[in-house]
Design a protein around this motif. Structure first.
Motif, PDB file in Angstrom:
ATOM      1  N   GLU A 108       0.829  -1.212   0.000  1.00 33.01           N
ATOM      2  CA  GLU A 108       0.000   0.000   0.000  1.00 33.01           C
ATOM      3  C   GLU A 108       0.858   1.254   0.000  1.00 33.01           C
ATOM      4  O   GLU A 108       2.049   1.217   0.260  1.00 33.01           O
ATOM      5  CB  GLU A 108      -0.896   0.059   1.253  1.00 33.01           C
ATOM      6  N   LYS A 109       0.162   2.344  -0.293  1.00 27.79           N
ATOM      7  CA  LYS A 109       0.781   3.650  -0.133  1.00 27.79           C
ATOM      8  C   LYS A 109      -0.027   4.404   0.892  1.00 27.79           C
ATOM      9  O   LYS A 109      -1.260   4.317   0.914  1.00 27.79           O
ATOM     10  CB  LYS A 109       0.712   4.424  -1.454  1.00 27.79           C
ATOM     11  N   LEU A 110       0.655   5.145   1.752  1.00 28.65           N
ATOM     12  CA  LEU A 110      -0.048   6.033   2.670  1.00 28.65           C
ATOM     13  C   LEU A 110       0.109   7.447   2.129  1.00 28.65           C
ATOM     14  O   LEU A 110       1.223   7.932   1.945  1.00 28.65           O
ATOM     15  CB  LEU A 110       0.545   5.941   4.078  1.00 28.65           C
ATOM     16  N   VAL A 111      -1.038   8.057   1.848  1.00 24.73           N
ATOM     17  CA  VAL A 111      -1.013   9.407   1.293  1.00 24.73           C
ATOM     18  C   VAL A 111      -1.442  10.379   2.383  1.00 24.73           C
ATOM     19  O   VAL A 111      -2.542  10.271   2.921  1.00 24.73           O
ATOM     20  CB  VAL A 111      -1.975   9.515   0.095  1.00 24.73           C
ATOM     21  N   ASP A 112      -0.557  11.285   2.762  1.00 23.59           N
ATOM     22  CA  ASP A 112      -0.923  12.320   3.731  1.00 23.59           C
ATOM     23  C   ASP A 112      -1.447  13.517   2.959  1.00 23.59           C
ATOM     24  O   ASP A 112      -0.721  14.108   2.163  1.00 23.59           O
ATOM     25  CB  ASP A 112       0.302  12.732   4.562  1.00 23.59           C
ATOM     26  N   VAL A 113      -2.704  13.828   3.201  1.00 22.08           N
ATOM     27  CA  VAL A 113      -3.317  14.935   2.476  1.00 22.08           C
ATOM     28  C   VAL A 113      -3.402  16.144   3.404  1.00 22.08           C
ATOM     29  O   VAL A 113      -3.944  16.045   4.513  1.00 22.08           O
ATOM     30  CB  VAL A 113      -4.731  14.540   1.993  1.00 22.08           C
TER      31      VAL A 113
END
Lengths: 299, 389
Positions: B309-314
């Protein structure tokens, strides 16, 4: 750069030679005593002095061990000098041994239990008692010796070996307790708790877990107590009186009294005095560091 | 044997480390006390072991009150965080010590030690001293020492925390298997939620000396009882957004500066003007292509690849960030403007005043067999109200 290389090569050599010299200086009195004790009377004052006796003899040792009265030559005639220190040597040796063992056993038993209590139970004063006791040890023993002597007089214990045992305990116990306290503090309490959960009683925990782990500390404290008791002169000089009750340190001084000093005998006595402590130390020093708490907890 | 704790209190000096703790650990279950350091979990375990006194309250093993029993009379075994092996004894003697002090005959002792050593595969180490063992081997010996007496209750105080990461994963599975094979009640203390989730039948989440929630791992994960549990359980942690309930076309809606989510399905649980906190796990958030579909809008601050997975910090602005978990092959670039879709049925809603769960995500949690009578309701509710103390 060349200086660096030069230093690297010669530096070790210089340090080695310096250390050899220092070792020689430290050991020389002992070596000289050993050498003198093995010399016949004729060789002791020979010029030039010899380090290795030309005609080694054990007559001095034999005189001490068998308690044979010593005679000295006076104008080609053998004169009986009456009671001599050599006759009491074995007796004094035994006295020293008894006093040393007695005070050491008492110091170790009491200090180990006290240290265990100080580190494992909570009560008022447990934090400053160890420091205070260490302070007690730092006061010179000459300050203690006369009040203690007066106490011994009141207890009618003067001129007994027991008085000396008590006197030595009063100077060794505080330091032994501080030592054991510092040691016990470093023993992880989890291993005792593990034993409690395993089903041991407090006493079993102490015997099976605490004592074996504290052994290096106990040995260190015991060596300290033995050296202090064995080598003490002051207490022995003040507390004891009759020839039969003297300890070695006080007794050996009597070799000096009178007009004549038998150096061979005196040196043999010194060597024999050194042997028990030296052999004890060599035998036990391995335990001082070995296996201290290793692997009990995450290492 | 089941273990019940009834209104346990404990103070060290002026510090109250346990406040009215009531829990019931069912027989033969693996129960974990989970919480950050200083939450009182180890103290509680040591009380069960008898190594710590109880200020007030009752501890029962089965029907029997054990408050005043010495550790040796409780038929428990404990594995310590530091292993606490006896340094002067060989591994074999370490294993046999508990039997020896209880007067077990020599032959029976040898047989028991041999059996345990075989199970743990430490037969070849029996003559060694603890100092000569690796961390993993010491851990096994500590475990063996606990197993050898066949105790009613197993207590474990962070037994894996001194192992390296890889060994920890192996030992996790092994500990679970040992528990199943031995059939003793196990109480396990950890601050590692992964250990708690993977091994336990029940988890008691603790903070500040109070049990925040007691339930199955699925329950504490899927239905966190309050904000503390919501924030503590789950990795990466749950996104928490502060806001208020507004009425939009007559339906309650969560509204904050940065996000709007319809709470239509919670119409009877929330009221307009209520200050709430919205919780959403990164796995439950999506990146959506159009602004119309999105509930929150921002700019990608950073992208972290974690395996599959990728963790995307928005970044939503004002340094408010949402973590969104996307597939590893999702084309997300840093500094890109994105829209985050939040499914109303996936969110958890907490009252901002009481920090208690209002509702949300009811159906997604499969009830854990056997956990219900234990009473999340009976136990966590009266004590969880003041978790912020």
């Amino acid at each position: 750069m060349s200086w660096e290389i030069l230093w690297r090569h010669t530096g070790r050599g210089v340090i080695f030679v310096a250390l050899c010299g220092l070792t020689f200086v430290v050991c020389f009195p002992l070596v000289w005593a050993l050498s003198t004790s093995l010399k016949p009377k004729s060789e002791i004052f020979a010029t030039p002095p010899t380090l290795v006796p030309k005609a080694p003899t054990f007559e001095n040792y034999a005189a001490l061990v068998t308690g044979r009265p010593q005679y000295f030559q006076s104008g080609g005639q053998q004169v009986d000098t009456g009671a001599t220190p050599a006759q009491f040597f074995t007796r004094w040796f035994l006295n020293s041994l008894l006093v040393t063992l007695g005070s050491t056993v008492i110091s170790i038993v009491v200090s180990t239990l006290a240290a265990y209590s100080l580190t494992r139970f909570r009560y008022w004063g447990r934090t400053f008692v160890p420091y205070f006791s260490l302070l007690g040890y730092m006061v010179p023993s000459i300050i203690f010796v006369f009040p203690l002597f007066l106490m011994m007089v009141r207890l009618e214990l003067t001129d007994t070996l027991l008085s000396l045992v008590l006197g030595y305990v009063s100077i060794t116990l505080p330091f032994c307790m501080w030592l054991m306290w510092a040691f016990m503090r470093s023993i992880p309490i989890e291993i005792e708790e593990a034993a409690l959960v395993d089903g041991a009683t407090r006493l079993q925990v102490f015997r099976d877990v605490v004592l074996p782990t504290a052994l290096p500390g106990i040995i260190a404290a015991a060596i300290f107590a033995m050296i202090v008791s064995w080598n003490d002169y002051l207490f022995g000089r003040v507390f004891l009186n009759s020839l039969d009750n003297l300890t070695l340190t006080v007794g050996v001084m009597l070799f000096f009294e009178g007009t004549h000093v038998d150096w061979g005998l005196l040196m043999a006595a010194c060597v024999l005095m050194t042997v028990p402590m030296a052999s004890l130390f060599m035998g036990l020093q391995r335990h001082l560091v070995a296996g201290f708490g290793a692997g009990a907890v995450k290492g | 044997m089941d273990v019940s704790l009834e209104v346990i209190n404990k103070s060290f000096g002026s510090v109250r480390v346990l406040k009215d703790v009531s829990l019931k650990f069912p027989s033969r279950k693996f129960v974990t006390l989970l919480g950050p350091s200083g939450c009182g979990k180890t103290t509680l375990l040591r009380m069960i072991a008898g190594l710590e006194t109880v200020d007030s309250g009752i501890i029962r093993f089965g029907e029997k009150v054990v408050n005043r029993l010495a550790p040796r009379d409780r038929n428990i075994a404990m594995v310590f965080q530091s292993y606490a092996l006896y340094p002067q004894m060989s591994v074999g003697q370490n294993l046999a010590y508990g039997l020896r002090v209880r007067g077990t005959p020599k032959e029976a002792r040898a047989a028991a030690v041999e059996r345990v050593a075989r199970i743990l595969e430490i037969e070849h180490l029996l003559d060694r001293r603890p100092a000569q063992l690796s961390g993993g081997q010491r851990q096994r010996v500590a475990l063996g020492r606990a197993m050898v007496r066949k105790p009613d209750i197993f207590l474990m105080d962070e037994p894996l925390s001194n192992l390296d990461a890889r060994l920890r994963i192996t030992m996790r599975a092994e500990l679970r298997r040992f528990h199943l094979d031995l059939g003793a009640t196990t109480v396990y203390v950890t601050h590692d939620q992964l250990e708690a989730m993977t091994m336990s039948d029940h988890v008691a989440v603790m903070n500040g000396g109070i049990v925040q929630q007691f339930g199955s791992p699925a329950e504490v994960y899927g239905r966190p009882a309050n904000l503390f549990v919501a924030g503590f359980i789950g990795s990466p942690p749950m996104n928490l957004i502060h806001g208020a309930v507004e009425l939009e076309n007559g339906a309650p809606t969560f509204a904050s500066e940065h996000a709007r989510v319809s709470l239509r399905h919670l119409a009877n649980r929330v009221h307009a003007g209520q200050r709430v906190v919205l919780g959403a796990r990164p796995q439950d958030l999506r990146l959506v292509p159009s602004a119309a579909e999105g509930n929150a809008h921002g700019r990608v601050w950073v992208v972290e690849l974690v395996g599959s997975e990728k963790l995307v910090d928005v970044d939503l602005g004002d340094k408010r960030r949402l973590t969104v978990q996307v597939r590893a092959d999702a084309p997300v670039l840093e500094d890109e403007a994105v829209h985050v879709g939040i499914d109303p049925h996936d969110v958890h809603v907490f009252d901002a005043e009481t920090a208690q769960r209002v509702s949300g995500r009811e159906s997604a949690v499969p009830p854990f067999p056997g956990s219900e009578p234990l009473g999340r309701r009976e136990h966590f509710r009266p004590i969880a109200t003041s978790w912020r103390d």
